[in-house]
Design a protein around this motif. Structure first.
Motif, PDB file in Angstrom:
ATOM      1  N   GLU A  44       0.951  -1.324  -0.043  1.00  0.00           N
ATOM      2  CA  GLU A  44       0.008  -0.050   0.131  1.00  0.00           C
ATOM      3  C   GLU A  44       0.882   1.286  -0.072  1.00  0.00           C
ATOM      4  O   GLU A  44       0.352   2.131  -0.593  1.00  0.00           O
ATOM      5  CB  GLU A  44      -0.836   0.085   1.102  1.00  0.00           C
ATOM      6  CG  GLU A  44      -1.868   1.270   1.400  1.00  0.00           C
ATOM      7  CD  GLU A  44      -3.232   1.101   2.210  1.00  0.00           C
ATOM      8  OE1 GLU A  44      -3.356  -0.188   2.528  1.00  0.00           O
ATOM      9  OE2 GLU A  44      -3.694   2.144   2.228  1.00  0.00           O
ATOM     10  N   LYS A  48       6.866   2.964  -2.336  1.00  0.00           N
ATOM     11  CA  LYS A  48       6.653   4.151  -3.053  1.00  0.00           C
ATOM     12  C   LYS A  48       8.132   4.814  -2.781  1.00  0.00           C
ATOM     13  O   LYS A  48       8.798   4.549  -1.900  1.00  0.00           O
ATOM     14  CB  LYS A  48       5.665   5.040  -2.381  1.00  0.00           C
ATOM     15  CG  LYS A  48       4.331   4.518  -2.737  1.00  0.00           C
ATOM     16  CD  LYS A  48       3.056   5.291  -2.024  1.00  0.00           C
ATOM     17  CE  LYS A  48       1.678   4.508  -2.444  1.00  0.00           C
ATOM     18  NZ  LYS A  48       0.558   5.054  -1.604  1.00  0.00           N
ATOM     19  N   HIS A  81       4.442  -1.226  -6.482  1.00  0.00           N
ATOM     20  CA  HIS A  81       3.712  -0.025  -6.431  1.00  0.00           C
ATOM     21  C   HIS A  81       4.592   1.159  -5.784  1.00  0.00           C
ATOM     22  O   HIS A  81       4.545   0.780  -4.452  1.00  0.00           O
ATOM     23  CB  HIS A  81       2.211  -0.218  -6.084  1.00  0.00           C
ATOM     24  CG  HIS A  81       1.471   0.979  -5.836  1.00  0.00           C
ATOM     25  ND1 HIS A  81       0.838   1.506  -6.929  1.00  0.00           N
ATOM     26  CD2 HIS A  81       1.282   1.965  -4.703  1.00  0.00           C
ATOM     27  CE1 HIS A  81       0.213   2.349  -6.519  1.00  0.00           C
ATOM     28  NE2 HIS A  81       0.192   2.999  -5.317  1.00  0.00           N
ATOM     29  N   GLN A  87       2.936  12.016  -6.186  1.00  0.00           N
ATOM     30  CA  GLN A  87       2.738  11.992  -4.757  1.00  0.00           C
ATOM     31  C   GLN A  87       3.712  10.971  -4.025  1.00  0.00           C
ATOM     32  O   GLN A  87       4.133  10.141  -4.853  1.00  0.00           O
ATOM     33  CB  GLN A  87       1.378  11.603  -4.434  1.00  0.00           C
ATOM     34  CG  GLN A  87       0.168  12.393  -4.504  1.00  0.00           C
ATOM     35  CD  GLN A  87      -1.132  11.829  -4.081  1.00  0.00           C
ATOM     36  OE1 GLN A  87      -1.275  11.520  -2.991  1.00  0.00           O
ATOM     37  NE2 GLN A  87      -2.115  12.283  -4.875  1.00  0.00           N
ATOM     38  N   GLU A 129      -0.992   7.429 -12.053  1.00  0.00           N
ATOM     39  CA  GLU A 129      -1.952   8.781 -12.109  1.00  0.00           C
ATOM     40  C   GLU A 129      -1.180   9.816 -12.726  1.00  0.00           C
ATOM     41  O   GLU A 129      -1.247  10.840 -12.197  1.00  0.00           O
ATOM     42  CB  GLU A 129      -2.213   9.059 -10.680  1.00  0.00           C
ATOM     43  CG  GLU A 129      -3.046   7.603 -10.023  1.00  0.00           C
ATOM     44  CD  GLU A 129      -3.085   8.148  -8.525  1.00  0.00           C
ATOM     45  OE1 GLU A 129      -2.853   9.061  -7.734  1.00  0.00           O
ATOM     46  OE2 GLU A 129      -3.518   7.034  -7.584  1.00  0.00           O
ATOM     47  N   GLU A 234      -7.284  -1.355  -7.232  1.00  0.00           N
ATOM     48  CA  GLU A 234      -7.201  -0.878  -6.048  1.00  0.00           C
ATOM     49  C   GLU A 234      -8.472  -0.672  -5.473  1.00  0.00           C
ATOM     50  O   GLU A 234      -9.074   0.179  -4.817  1.00  0.00           O
ATOM     51  CB  GLU A 234      -6.639   0.611  -5.934  1.00  0.00           C
ATOM     52  CG  GLU A 234      -5.119   0.583  -6.404  1.00  0.00           C
ATOM     53  CD  GLU A 234      -4.519   1.938  -6.411  1.00  0.00           C
ATOM     54  OE1 GLU A 234      -5.132   3.162  -5.530  1.00  0.00           O
ATOM     55  OE2 GLU A 234      -3.449   2.297  -6.804  1.00  0.00           O
TER      56      GLU A 234
HETATM   57  O1  G3I Z   1       4.446   6.937   7.715  1.00  0.00           O
HETATM   58  C1  G3I Z   1       3.869   7.880   8.053  1.00  0.00           C
HETATM   59  C2  G3I Z   1       4.015   7.960   9.481  1.00  0.00           C
HETATM   60  O2  G3I Z   1       5.440   7.818   9.833  1.00  0.00           O
HETATM   61  C3  G3I Z   1       3.250   8.990  10.203  1.00  0.00           C
HETATM   62  O3  G3I Z   1       3.455   9.002  11.598  1.00  0.00           O
HETATM   63  C4  G3I Z   1       1.783   9.337   9.839  1.00  0.00           C
HETATM   64  C5  G3I Z   1       1.429  10.410  10.165  1.00  0.00           C
HETATM   65  O4  G3I Z   1       0.355  11.045   9.399  1.00  0.00           O
HETATM   66  O5  G3I Z   1       1.844   9.308   8.438  1.00  0.00           O
HETATM   67  C6  G3I Z   1       2.288   8.129   7.848  1.00  0.00           C
HETATM   68  O6  G3I Z   1       2.329   8.236   6.371  1.00  0.00           O
HETATM   69  C7  G3I Z   1       0.792   8.061   5.842  1.00  0.00           C
HETATM   70  C8  G3I Z   1       1.025   6.883   4.841  1.00  0.00           C
HETATM   71  O7  G3I Z   1      -0.316   6.883   4.122  1.00  0.00           O
HETATM   72  C9  G3I Z   1       1.140   5.605   5.544  1.00  0.00           C
HETATM   73  O8  G3I Z   1       0.155   5.344   6.394  1.00  0.00           O
HETATM   74  C10 G3I Z   1       0.645   9.430   5.072  1.00  0.00           C
HETATM   75  O9  G3I Z   1       0.685  10.523   5.969  1.00  0.00           O
HETATM   76  C11 G3I Z   1      -0.472   9.397   4.269  1.00  0.00           C
HETATM   77  O10 G3I Z   1      -0.881  10.635   3.346  1.00  0.00           O
HETATM   78  C12 G3I Z   1      -0.431   7.958   3.423  1.00  0.00           C
HETATM   79  O11 G3I Z   1      -1.498   7.808   2.737  1.00  0.00           O
HETATM   80  C13 G3I Z   1      -1.589   6.929   1.551  1.00  0.00           C
HETATM   81  C14 G3I Z   1      -1.820   7.646   0.305  1.00  0.00           C
HETATM   82  O12 G3I Z   1      -1.996   6.778  -0.839  1.00  0.00           O
HETATM   83  C15 G3I Z   1      -0.814   8.754  -0.075  1.00  0.00           C
HETATM   84  O13 G3I Z   1      -1.312   9.340  -0.962  1.00  0.00           O
HETATM   85  C16 G3I Z   1      -2.462   5.756   1.898  1.00  0.00           C
HETATM   86  O14 G3I Z   1      -2.086   4.867   3.012  1.00  0.00           O
HETATM   87  C17 G3I Z   1      -2.812   4.914   0.587  1.00  0.00           C
HETATM   88  O15 G3I Z   1      -3.705   4.054   0.918  1.00  0.00           O
HETATM   89  C18 G3I Z   1      -2.677   5.874  -0.770  1.00  0.00           C
HETATM   90  O16 G3I Z   1      -2.578   5.066  -1.841  1.00  0.00           O
HETATM   91  C19 G3I Z   1      -3.092   5.558  -3.148  1.00  0.00           C
HETATM   92  C20 G3I Z   1      -2.263   4.565  -4.228  1.00  0.00           C
HETATM   93  O17 G3I Z   1      -1.032   4.810  -3.795  1.00  0.00           O
HETATM   94  C21 G3I Z   1      -2.499   5.039  -5.709  1.00  0.00           C
HETATM   95  N1  G3I Z   1      -3.827   5.370  -5.971  1.00  0.00           N
HETATM   96  C22 G3I Z   1      -4.872   6.073  -4.878  1.00  0.00           C
HETATM   97  C23 G3I Z   1      -4.662   5.519  -3.408  1.00  0.00           C
HETATM   98  C24 G3I Z   1      -5.544   6.047  -2.350  1.00  0.00           C
HETATM   99  O18 G3I Z   1      -4.958   7.564  -2.239  1.00  0.00           O
END
Ligand code: G3I
Length: 312
Positions: A44, A48, A81, A87, A129, A234
């Motif tokens: 997930e 990246k 992925h 992003q 994307e 997804e």
């Molecule tokens: O790893 C940090 C952690 O250290 C920190 O304490 C925490 C506090 O916010 O953040 C953590 O990072 C987060 C990360 O997920 C891991 O959990 C990010 O803030 C958060 O923005 C990130 O979100 C991910 C997102 O992509 C980023 O744009 C989602 O989990 C993930 O499901 C999402 O996946 C994307 C696909 O890659 C592409 N298609 C869309 C899909 C949904 O948005």
């Protein structure tokens, strides 16, 4: 009934889920259900760019390696992925680079990451994307390098000739301007001999989504005619909206069922991946978009997929 994985394997199909590898260590139930129900995994977040190369030239592969080991141990395929996305890039990528520097950065990252898992990752989301909701290419630090898209695919092919290389996007499941733009982009890449093998449709949707209404089957068919393999990459379905909870759970099941049927009805659609599998761990947990509830109990959507996979 039989696990989704067993049903998928009978029809030479892949059913997958996005995974946060840290949970494999923290929650035995998470690991158990994953291995029982799915024959494909995708990271997930941990593959990246921002997770792997936090500072330039320094890589953290621990969590990605953990996922690879889990997959190997449980005989699961892996989708990588993702290599090029606007992003979740590390801060240092927003420096100002010349085209030559950006090309070196791209080459170094792809050689290191794809090379490390060479022969072990069946599919790579090389580009994610790149097309915006306005149907134009999105702004990204990569764009200083003309042809960054094409270069990324060529570098990935060199680094792992066996991996199938994908373009992946959302909001392009049905016919429409964004899907038209992606179609034109991928057709152009194929015509120029760029090593592109497949297209991923994410399917992050809500209860209002109907594959029939957006003519999803026709849309997949035109991509199939480009010679591309097709994956649902997804999928999740937000539960929010009007109606009783029971009605919404049924509607959610129906959306999953319909999308699975469209995929199974398209000979080139070979894999169907969910963006997680339990509502306990989802980027949209509050809207309970997945097929197991937060206590790991199967929801109506689980049964719907099971039935769809059981039909001849
Ligand atoms: O790893 C940090 C952690 O250290 C920190 O304490 C925490 C506090 O916010 O953040 C953590 O990072 C987060 C990360 O997920 C891991 O959990 C990010 O803030 C958060 O923005 C990130 O979100 C991910 C997102 O992509 C980023 O744009 C989602 O989990 C993930 O499901 C999402 O996946 C994307 C696909 O890659 C592409 N298609 C869309 C899909 C949904 O948005």
């Amino acid at each position: 009934g039989p696990p989704l994985r067993a049903l998928a394997e009978k029809r030479n199909f892949q059913i997958g889920a996005a995974v946060e590898p840290s949970l494999l260590l923290q929650e035995p139930e998470y690991a158990r259900i994953l291995a029982q129900e799915f024959n494909l995994v995708v990271a997930e977040n941990v593959m990246k760019w921002g997770a792997l190369q936090t500072s330039r030239g320094q890589y953290n592969f621990a969590l990605a390696d953990l996922l690879m080991d889990f997959a190997q141990k449980n005989r699961m395929a892996v989708r990588g992925h993702t290599l090029v996305w606007h992003q979740q890039l590390p801060r240092w990528m927003y420096g100002s680079f010349s085209p030559a520097e950006m090309e070196a950065i791209l080459r170094e990252h792809i050689q290191t990451v794809v090379g490390r898992y060479r022969g072990r990752i069946a599919y790579w989301d090389v580009v994610n994307e790149a097309v915006g909701d306005d149907a134009k290419l999105r702004p990204t630090p990569f764009e200083v390098l003309p042809d960054y898209l094409e270069k990324a695919f060529r570098l990935a092919r060199e680094a792992d000739p066996q991996a199938k290389l994908f373009y992946n996007d959302y909001g392009a499941e049905g016919l429409g301007p964004k899907s038209d733009a992606i179609y034109a982009l991928l057709k152009g890449l194929k015509e120029r001999g760029v090593p592109l093998d497949g297209v991923g449709f994410q399917v992050h949707v809500d209860l209002g989504f109907s594959p029939g209404a957006v003519r999803m089957a026709e849309n997949l068919e035109r991509f199939a005619r480009l010679g591309l393999e097709i994956h649902i990459t997804e999928m999740d379905v937000r539960l929010s909206g009007p109606g009783s909870r029971a009605e919404r759970l049924e509607k959610q099941a129906q959306v999953y069922r319909e999308v699975m049927r469209v995929c199974l009805g398209q000979p080139r659609c070979k894999a169907f991946t969910l963006w997680g599998f339990t509502d306990a761990h989802s980027w949209r947990s509050a809207s309970e978009p997945l097929i197991f509830d937060a206590d790991y109990k199967p929801k109506p959507a689980y049964l719907a997929l099971q039935q769809a996979l059981q039909r001849p």
